[in-house]
Design a protein around this motif. Sequence first.
Motif, PDB file in Angstrom:
ATOM      1  N   ASN A 215       0.834  -1.210   0.000  1.00  0.00           N
ATOM      2  CA  ASN A 215       0.000   0.000   0.000  1.00  0.00           C
ATOM      3  C   ASN A 215       0.865   1.254   0.000  1.00  0.00           C
ATOM      4  N   ASN A 282     -11.361  -1.540  -2.798  1.00  0.00           N
ATOM      5  CA  ASN A 282     -11.171  -0.723  -1.596  1.00  0.00           C
ATOM      6  C   ASN A 282     -12.501  -0.242  -1.035  1.00  0.00           C
ATOM      7  N   GLY A 349      -6.066   3.326   2.229  1.00  0.00           N
ATOM      8  CA  GLY A 349      -6.858   2.872   1.084  1.00  0.00           C
ATOM      9  C   GLY A 349      -7.494   4.015   0.305  1.00  0.00           C
TER      10      GLY A 349
END
Length: 398
Positions: A215, A282, A349
């Motif tokens: 991420n 997401n 996210g």
Amino acid sequence: MTSPPPASLATRTRPPGESLVLVVDDMPRNIQVVGNLLREAGYQVAAATSGATALRAMQQRPADLIVLDVMMPEMDGYEVCRRLREDPATSEVPVVFLTAAADTEMLVKGFAEGAVDYVTKPFKSAELLARVRNHLDLKHSRELLVQNAERLRQLDDEKNEFLGILAHDLKNPLAGVVGFADLLLDEPDMDADERSDHMQMIRTSAQRMMMMVRNLLDANAIERGQLVMDVAPHDLVDLVNFVVESFRARTAAKGQTLEVHRPDGPVPTLVDRTLAIQVLENLISNAVKYSPPGKAIQVRVRREPGLTHFEVQDEGPGLSESDQRKLFTNFARLTPGVTALGEDSTGLGLAIVKRVVQAMRGRIGAISQLGRGSTFWVKFPAAHLTPPGDNLVTSGEG
Ligand SMILES: Nc1ncnc2c1ncn2[C@@H]1O[C@H](COP(=O)(O)OP(=O)(O)OP(=O)(O)O)[C@@H](O)[C@H]1O
Ligand SMILES: [Mg+2]
């Protein structure tokens, strides 16, 4: 290892048309000559025939540079300069004096009042233009330095925050890995089932850490403008079905329902397939994570003029107004927490999703009320299907 400067640091030079020069002289004829010269060089020009008018003009629309006559009745150039320096709004604006004679005493006085340069009358056009250009460039460079310093400070803050969160969030799973590895090493006679359980725990922790690192790398790649995309027409309904099916096991385990509402036929949309899937995942994953067990989640796809609308509506805790303001920023772990064992939250996210959506020329937003659930929506550019045989073409921008 040195890293390249962040792509968002400004470095370009400014074209003359973006600079406003104020010419101040009590003789209209001088204003005309200087004004024409500057206009021909591409600058925007404003004029004032007295010190008082010049100061008023600077309040209304501050110029980037002032060409200022020294000898004027009522308020002379020195006084105008002094007042400009006293006002924080105008104190940094470069002033070039136009003086009849380059008498040293006069010049020293001018510099003392804050002038940056002077040109003697009668002046040579090339010289006046060169001095104006130099001081505008200097001013622009100073502004860029300030902006860049501010941007660097922000990046530094983000980096510190990032390191703090990374250290904090990696500590637990890492401690787990070390603990289980110790157990495995210290007890060679452990039975096979227990051994396998411990190894499974090590694997889960490692996967969690890998996810976090991935991420962060994604966020970083986008930040540096290194996102590689292949935008083409895709049926968004196809992508939505694909993602929704991948969540079936998780929602079933939480007793949640996940319904898709869609129009008939394909909904051709201009996206990068992988990135669009990442966006849908997401948003749906958030609805699943932050909604308690047993709740319903609605996923909708709609055609809008030139756009494809996608939304995920949940019956979760909803977001307060203050939480809503922080949505889509880095490391925004807000009030709602995950609602089931094994669910994670890095707070990255939505920040990544927003950048990805914007990179695909889409828009994203959320509507939420505390206690009443949330709806996260995305609008992507639509792709129009032309008669069979032709290729897909994009819809008009706007
Ligand atoms: N549907 C939702 N309902 C309620 N709160 C939400 C919802 N989606 C996001 N949030 C809140 O916004 C925060 C940020 O969400 P975001 O998706 O950016 O990060 P995350 O889910 O915490 O971590 P990650 O997506 O990186 O695993 C979450 O921590 C949560 O508090
Ligand atoms: Mg999330």
